[in-house]
Design an enzyme around this catalytic site. Structure first.
Site, short mmCIF file in Angstrom:
data_model
loop_
_atom_site.label_atom_id
_atom_site.label_comp_id
_atom_site.label_asym_id
_atom_site.label_seq_id
_atom_site.Cartn_x
_atom_site.Cartn_y
_atom_site.Cartn_z
N CYS A 224 0.83 -1.21 0.00
CA CYS A 224 0.00 0.00 0.00
C CYS A 224 0.87 1.25 0.00
O CYS A 224 1.34 1.69 1.05
CB CYS A 224 -0.93 -0.01 1.21
SG CYS A 224 -1.98 1.46 1.27
N CYS A 227 -0.39 4.25 1.97
CA CYS A 227 -0.23 4.14 3.42
C CYS A 227 1.22 4.40 3.82
O CYS A 227 1.48 5.16 4.75
CB CYS A 227 -0.57 2.73 3.91
SG CYS A 227 -2.09 2.07 3.30
N ASP A 228 2.15 3.73 3.18
CA ASP A 228 3.50 3.65 3.71
C ASP A 228 4.55 4.42 2.91
O ASP A 228 5.71 4.51 3.32
CB ASP A 228 3.92 2.17 3.81
CG ASP A 228 2.98 1.40 4.73
OD1 ASP A 228 2.40 2.02 5.64
OD2 ASP A 228 2.80 0.19 4.52
#
Ligand code: NDP
Length: 399
Positions: A224, A227-228
């Site tokens: 992701c 997200c990261d």
């Protein structure tokens, strides 16, 4: 109840998912958004022993891990105890129609079923909003001429579902008995019986299954980027895959990172031409075709390099990166049903021809869990509508 601390960031679907689960249990957690509190980033890394994925969750003094870890504990039935919540007595509730999954298919099925007075209830599973919550812009969903964010689209669908009175229950069904009527589902110690079931459980991002990939999950290996990617500002990173997701992840990361390698096992990409053109025109993305991942290399705490192997010459080479983002497709979420319902070799549910009905009467399926071919938000939504209409007709036939 124990104190719960959640380190989060903006635009983090896994943070939202973890918080939803905590909220559904009435937990009054403390949240620290590391984008608002800069020193919290270092604090989080230290306390979580280098955890480079969002969220990072602590219950009391215990480091639980990320969203997947929290849901895994819930699935084992141990989360309430960990949180210090007294187990409620086991209950049985009957619903005329249960929908499993809260992506475009499940939400559309709910809108149609509610408008047909079938009083559906949705169990969200782990990913309320489905896969679209981890994409950036959706440019091909009709009705949004300027495009719309994936999360925003799902928020709109959720609001529409709620407008027609459907109850949305956060949580995962842990067992399903479809051999008797009414069907029996379980969520922890809660028993749910239902006359009809729509399965819209979607699909989950795949990993490659290499041991070093597993070892660096959350420490530089992620599925992701939204997200990261945040952790790798100004650094060099890699994306593996040749589909639209890989193009999208690479384009998104190019906005944050210094350089993005896009690694694909073949010469040709299966991604749409528009997405390929965008990647080809991006000077921060370097494309490496006909290579597979041999090994993720690092110092046990951080990813430092990837060893790649040419599929043509078999030669190996190393590239320096701080992170690897996987975009290598999805696995259908059918584990609960595969003994009873018909699946294909890859595990996708096989519906009856020209219908969403499954081989067990009263069970219907729609969306990505049935679809290895199209896998679009709009096709999932369309099949959700079909499932609701099929259920309605079936219930009428049953009297
Ligand atoms: P896809 O299945 O389309 O692509 C997966 C990619 O991963 C393929 O290129 C495949 O290679 C590669 N791959 C699979 N297994 C391995 C492996 N073991 N080693 C190396 N590479 C591997 O999945 P996506 O998630 O990209 O897309 C799913 C669906 O969602 C598609 O229909 C896509 O159009 C849609 N989508 C649409 C978006 C949009 O329109 N905004 C955004 C994202 C997705 P190979 O090609 O060789 O098989």
């Amino acid at each position: 109840m124990k104190e719960v601390l959640v380190y989060s960031k903006y635009n983090c679907p896994f943070c939202d998912r973890a918080k939803e689960l905590l909220k559904s249990k009435g937990v009054d957690y403390k949240e620290i958004n590391v984008e608002d509190v800069p020193q919290a980033r270092e604090e989080m890394l230290k306390k979580s022993n280098g955890g480079k994925t969002f969220p990072q969750i602590f219950i009391g003094e215990e480091h639980v891990g990320g969203c997947d870890d929290l849901y895994a504990i819930e699935k084992e039935g141990k989360l309430n105890t960990k949180l210090g919540i007294e187990e409620a007595e086991s209950t049985t509730t009957h619903y005329p129609l249960v929908i499993l999954g809260a992506g475009p298919a499940g939400y559309t099925a709910a809108i149609y079923a509610a408008r047909a007075n079938l009083n559906p209830v949705i169990f969200t599973g782990e990913q309320k909003g489905g896969q679209l919550t981890t994409t950036t812009d959706v440019e091909n969903f009709p009705g949004f001429a300027k495009g719309i964010g994936g999360q925003a689209l799902m928020d709109e669908m959720e609001a529409q579902v709620k407008r027609f009175g459907t109850q949305i229950i956060v949580g995962t069904i842990t067992s399903a008995n479809l051999k008797q009527r009414p069907f029996i589902l379980e969520q922890g110690n809660k028993k749910i019986t239902t006359d009809a079931l729509i399965i819209a459980t979607g699909a989950t991002a795949k990993y490659l299954g290499i041991a070093s990939e597993e070892a660096y999950k959350g420490k530089g290996v992620s599925a992701c980027a939204t997200c990261d990617g945040f952790f790798y500002k100004g650094q060099d990173v890699a994306v593996i895959g040749g589909g639209d997701s890989a193009m999208e992840e690479a384009s998104y990361l190019s906005l944050i990172c210094n350089k993005v390698y896009l690694i694909h096992r073949r010469e040709e990409f299966r991604a749409s031409k528009a997405m390929q053109d965008r990647v080809n025109a991006n000077p921060k993305i370097e494309i490496i075709t006909s290579h597979t991942l041999d090994e993720v290399l690092g110092d046990t705490k951080e990813v430092k390099q990837l060893r790649l192997q040419s599929t043509i010459t078999k030669e190996k080479k190393e590239i320096d990166v701080s992170a690897l983002f996987l975009a290598v497709g999805h696995t259908p979420n059918t584990q609960l049903f595969k003994d009873v319902l018909t699946t294909d070799e890859a595990g996708y549910l096989v519906t009856q021809e020209r219908s969403t009905a499954m081989n067990v009467p009263g069970v219907f399926a729609c969306g990505d869990v049935t679809d290895p071919h199209y896998r679009q938000a709009i096709t999932a939504a369309g099949s959700g509508c079909q499932a609701a209409i099929d259920v309605e007709r079936w219930l009428v036939e049953q009297g």
